[in-house]
Scaffold this motif. Structure first.
Motif, PDB file in Angstrom:
ATOM      1  N   ALA A  58       0.835  -1.211   0.000  1.00  0.00           N
ATOM      2  CA  ALA A  58       0.000   0.000   0.000  1.00  0.00           C
ATOM      3  C   ALA A  58       0.867   1.258   0.000  1.00  0.00           C
ATOM      4  O   ALA A  58       0.538   2.241  -0.661  1.00  0.00           O
ATOM      5  N   SER A  59       1.972   1.214   0.712  1.00  0.00           N
ATOM      6  CA  SER A  59       2.884   2.357   0.738  1.00  0.00           C
ATOM      7  C   SER A  59       3.480   2.596  -0.649  1.00  0.00           C
ATOM      8  O   SER A  59       3.528   3.736  -1.130  1.00  0.00           O
ATOM      9  N   GLY A  60       3.893   1.517  -1.303  1.00  0.00           N
ATOM     10  CA  GLY A  60       4.424   1.642  -2.658  1.00  0.00           C
ATOM     11  C   GLY A  60       3.403   2.184  -3.631  1.00  0.00           C
ATOM     12  O   GLY A  60       3.718   3.005  -4.493  1.00  0.00           O
ATOM     13  N   VAL A  61       2.152   1.743  -3.486  1.00  0.00           N
ATOM     14  CA  VAL A  61       1.080   2.224  -4.375  1.00  0.00           C
ATOM     15  C   VAL A  61       0.823   3.713  -4.147  1.00  0.00           C
ATOM     16  O   VAL A  61       0.672   4.478  -5.102  1.00  0.00           O
ATOM     17  N   ILE A  62       0.784   4.125  -2.903  1.00  0.00           N
ATOM     18  CA  ILE A  62       0.544   5.546  -2.595  1.00  0.00           C
ATOM     19  C   ILE A  62       1.619   6.419  -3.252  1.00  0.00           C
ATOM     20  O   ILE A  62       1.316   7.426  -3.909  1.00  0.00           O
ATOM     21  N   ILE A  63       2.868   6.026  -3.094  1.00  0.00           N
ATOM     22  CA  ILE A  63       3.962   6.803  -3.674  1.00  0.00           C
ATOM     23  C   ILE A  63       3.916   6.730  -5.203  1.00  0.00           C
ATOM     24  O   ILE A  63       4.198   7.713  -5.894  1.00  0.00           O
ATOM     25  N   SER A  64       3.509   5.573  -5.740  1.00  0.00           N
ATOM     26  CA  SER A  64       3.347   5.420  -7.198  1.00  0.00           C
ATOM     27  C   SER A  64       2.332   6.393  -7.764  1.00  0.00           C
ATOM     28  O   SER A  64       2.469   6.860  -8.896  1.00  0.00           O
ATOM     29  N   LEU A  65       1.309   6.679  -7.002  1.00  0.00           N
ATOM     30  CA  LEU A  65       0.245   7.576  -7.463  1.00  0.00           C
ATOM     31  C   LEU A  65       0.608   9.053  -7.294  1.00  0.00           C
ATOM     32  O   LEU A  65       0.203   9.885  -8.105  1.00  0.00           O
ATOM     33  N   ILE A  66       1.358   9.369  -6.270  1.00  0.00           N
ATOM     34  CA  ILE A  66       1.653  10.773  -5.976  1.00  0.00           C
ATOM     35  C   ILE A  66       2.826  11.316  -6.793  1.00  0.00           C
ATOM     36  O   ILE A  66       2.783  12.465  -7.254  1.00  0.00           O
ATOM     37  N   THR A  67       3.856  10.519  -7.026  1.00  0.00           N
ATOM     38  CA  THR A  67       5.033  11.040  -7.733  1.00  0.00           C
ATOM     39  C   THR A  67       4.735  11.520  -9.156  1.00  0.00           C
ATOM     40  O   THR A  67       5.318  12.541  -9.567  1.00  0.00           O
ATOM     41  N   PRO A  68       3.841  10.888  -9.924  1.00  0.00           N
ATOM     42  CA  PRO A  68       3.540  11.460 -11.245  1.00  0.00           C
ATOM     43  C   PRO A  68       2.816  12.813 -11.156  1.00  0.00           C
ATOM     44  O   PRO A  68       2.999  13.674 -12.020  1.00  0.00           O
ATOM     45  N   ILE A  69       2.039  12.991 -10.112  1.00  0.00           N
ATOM     46  CA  ILE A  69       1.355  14.274  -9.922  1.00  0.00           C
ATOM     47  C   ILE A  69       2.398  15.365  -9.658  1.00  0.00           C
ATOM     48  O   ILE A  69       2.317  16.467 -10.206  1.00  0.00           O
ATOM     49  N   VAL A  70       3.384  15.037  -8.831  1.00  0.00           N
ATOM     50  CA  VAL A  70       4.462  15.994  -8.559  1.00  0.00           C
ATOM     51  C   VAL A  70       5.208  16.321  -9.851  1.00  0.00           C
ATOM     52  O   VAL A  70       5.479  17.486 -10.149  1.00  0.00           O
ATOM     53  N   ALA A  71       5.524  15.287 -10.630  1.00  0.00           N
ATOM     54  CA  ALA A  71       6.225  15.509 -11.907  1.00  0.00           C
ATOM     55  C   ALA A  71       5.401  16.392 -12.840  1.00  0.00           C
ATOM     56  O   ALA A  71       5.937  17.262 -13.531  1.00  0.00           O
ATOM     57  N   MET A  72       4.088  16.183 -12.842  1.00  0.00           N
ATOM     58  CA  MET A  72       3.211  17.002 -13.691  1.00  0.00           C
ATOM     59  C   MET A  72       3.225  18.462 -13.211  1.00  0.00           C
ATOM     60  O   MET A  72       3.326  19.379 -14.021  1.00  0.00           O
ATOM     61  N   LEU A  73       3.142  18.664 -11.897  1.00  0.00           N
ATOM     62  CA  LEU A  73       3.170  20.021 -11.351  1.00  0.00           C
ATOM     63  C   LEU A  73       4.505  20.713 -11.616  1.00  0.00           C
ATOM     64  O   LEU A  73       4.560  21.934 -11.718  1.00  0.00           O
ATOM     65  N   GLN A  74       5.572  19.931 -11.757  1.00  0.00           N
ATOM     66  CA  GLN A  74       6.889  20.486 -12.063  1.00  0.00           C
ATOM     67  C   GLN A  74       7.060  20.756 -13.551  1.00  0.00           C
ATOM     68  O   GLN A  74       8.084  21.286 -13.963  1.00  0.00           O
ATOM     69  N   GLY A  75       6.090  20.356 -14.347  1.00  0.00           N
ATOM     70  CA  GLY A  75       6.181  20.545 -15.783  1.00  0.00           C
ATOM     71  C   GLY A  75       7.040  19.503 -16.479  1.00  0.00           C
ATOM     72  O   GLY A  75       7.490  19.710 -17.603  1.00  0.00           O
ATOM     73  N   GLN A  76       7.255  18.364 -15.848  1.00  0.00           N
ATOM     74  CA  GLN A  76       8.094  17.313 -16.418  1.00  0.00           C
ATOM     75  C   GLN A  76       7.308  16.330 -17.287  1.00  0.00           C
ATOM     76  O   GLN A  76       7.898  15.466 -17.912  1.00  0.00           O
ATOM     77  N   ILE A  77       5.991  16.466 -17.296  1.00  0.00           N
ATOM     78  CA  ILE A  77       5.143  15.595 -18.110  1.00  0.00           C
ATOM     79  C   ILE A  77       4.504  16.470 -19.181  1.00  0.00           C
ATOM     80  O   ILE A  77       3.884  17.486 -18.868  1.00  0.00           O
ATOM     81  N   PRO A  78       4.644  16.084 -20.470  1.00  0.00           N
ATOM     82  CA  PRO A  78       4.175  16.957 -21.551  1.00  0.00           C
ATOM     83  C   PRO A  78       2.661  17.182 -21.581  1.00  0.00           C
ATOM     84  O   PRO A  78       2.218  18.264 -21.915  1.00  0.00           O
ATOM     85  N   LEU A  79       1.884  16.181 -21.219  1.00  0.00           N
ATOM     86  CA  LEU A  79       0.424  16.289 -21.168  1.00  0.00           C
ATOM     87  C   LEU A  79      -0.078  15.535 -19.942  1.00  0.00           C
ATOM     88  O   LEU A  79       0.473  14.489 -19.588  1.00  0.00           O
ATOM     89  N   PRO A  80      -1.154  16.005 -19.312  1.00  0.00           N
ATOM     90  CA  PRO A  80      -1.668  15.335 -18.114  1.00  0.00           C
ATOM     91  C   PRO A  80      -2.019  13.855 -18.328  1.00  0.00           C
ATOM     92  O   PRO A  80      -1.942  13.067 -17.389  1.00  0.00           O
ATOM     93  N   ILE A  81      -2.342  13.458 -19.539  1.00  0.00           N
ATOM     94  CA  ILE A  81      -2.713  12.063 -19.797  1.00  0.00           C
ATOM     95  C   ILE A  81      -1.556  11.099 -19.529  1.00  0.00           C
ATOM     96  O   ILE A  81      -1.757   9.903 -19.321  1.00  0.00           O
ATOM     97  N   PHE A  82      -0.324  11.623 -19.476  1.00  0.00           N
ATOM     98  CA  PHE A  82       0.821  10.751 -19.205  1.00  0.00           C
ATOM     99  C   PHE A  82       1.010  10.472 -17.713  1.00  0.00           C
ATOM    100  O   PHE A  82       1.726   9.529 -17.358  1.00  0.00           O
ATOM    101  N   ALA A  83       0.391  11.251 -16.824  1.00  0.00           N
ATOM    102  CA  ALA A  83       0.508  10.997 -15.380  1.00  0.00           C
ATOM    103  C   ALA A  83      -0.033   9.613 -15.007  1.00  0.00           C
ATOM    104  O   ALA A  83       0.643   8.867 -14.287  1.00  0.00           O
TER     105      ALA A  83
END
Length: 185
Positions: A58-83
């Motif tokens: 569950a801890s791994g899943v939580i971090i798996s879900l949150i880190t792409p959101i952080v990357a998106m907020l940092q502008g590291q993901i070209p489109l939100p669909i990639f999160a």
């Protein structure tokens, strides 16, 4: 692994998540380059392995879900669909590593075999969902510039395998240290 309390689960997960976010913010210090992707991707994968192996799936899943959101907020993901694609790749790593470790099918090598299998599955998931499905099926042709398409095709391919392997091996080393020192018991 001994059963932990809800408070231990939350505090340990929060600490590993905080480290993963600190790792993602290293871009501010080292810049954006293929080398920074290699370093940061490996460190985020290390976080996923430590969370999964030391705290639980569950801890791994939580971090798996949150880190792409952080990357998106940092502008590291070209489109939100990639999160969600990144989250699926991260969760693939988490699930395969967890079950390889839990089953102990490979005896003392379960952690390393788990890392290799998890890295391969993550790479396959990222490639299929990121390139084959999203890039070639969902995104209308012409919406992205050719340079962006090329960047996505590169980033969702071999670098995912490499960073998952590096982060996984480092994560197993960190787990062994943490278990030996009784931080995770």
């Amino acid at each position: 692994m001994k059963k932990i309390t809800a408070v231990q689960f939350l505090t340990r997960t929060a600490m590993v998540l905080a480290l993963a976010i600190v790792f993602q913010n290293l871009r501010a210090l080292i810049g954006v380059s293929p080398q920074s992707t290699l370093i940061i991707g490996s460190l985020v994968n290390l976080s996923l392995i430590v969370a999964t192996g030391g705290i639980g799936i569950a801890s791994g899943v939580i971090i798996s879900l949150i880190t792409p959101i952080v990357a998106m907020l940092q502008g590291q993901i070209p489109l939100p669909i990639f999160a969600p694609v990144i989250a699926i790749g991260n969760m693939s790593l988490v699930f395969v590593f967890y079950y390889a470790r839990k089953t102990r099918l490979f005896s003392k090598l379960s952690d390393i075999v788990g890392v290799v299998l998890a890295a391969l599955v993550k790479w396959g998931a990222m490639y299929y969902f990121g390139i084959v499905f999203v890039l070639n099926t969902i995104i209308p042709e012409g919406q992205l510039k050719p340079a962006q398409v090329n960047m996505i095709a590169i980033n969702f391919n071999i670098p995912q395998l490499v960073t998952a392997l590096i982060g996984g091996v480092l994560g197993v080393i960190v787990l062994r240290i943490l278990f030996r020192s009784k931080v995770f018991n």
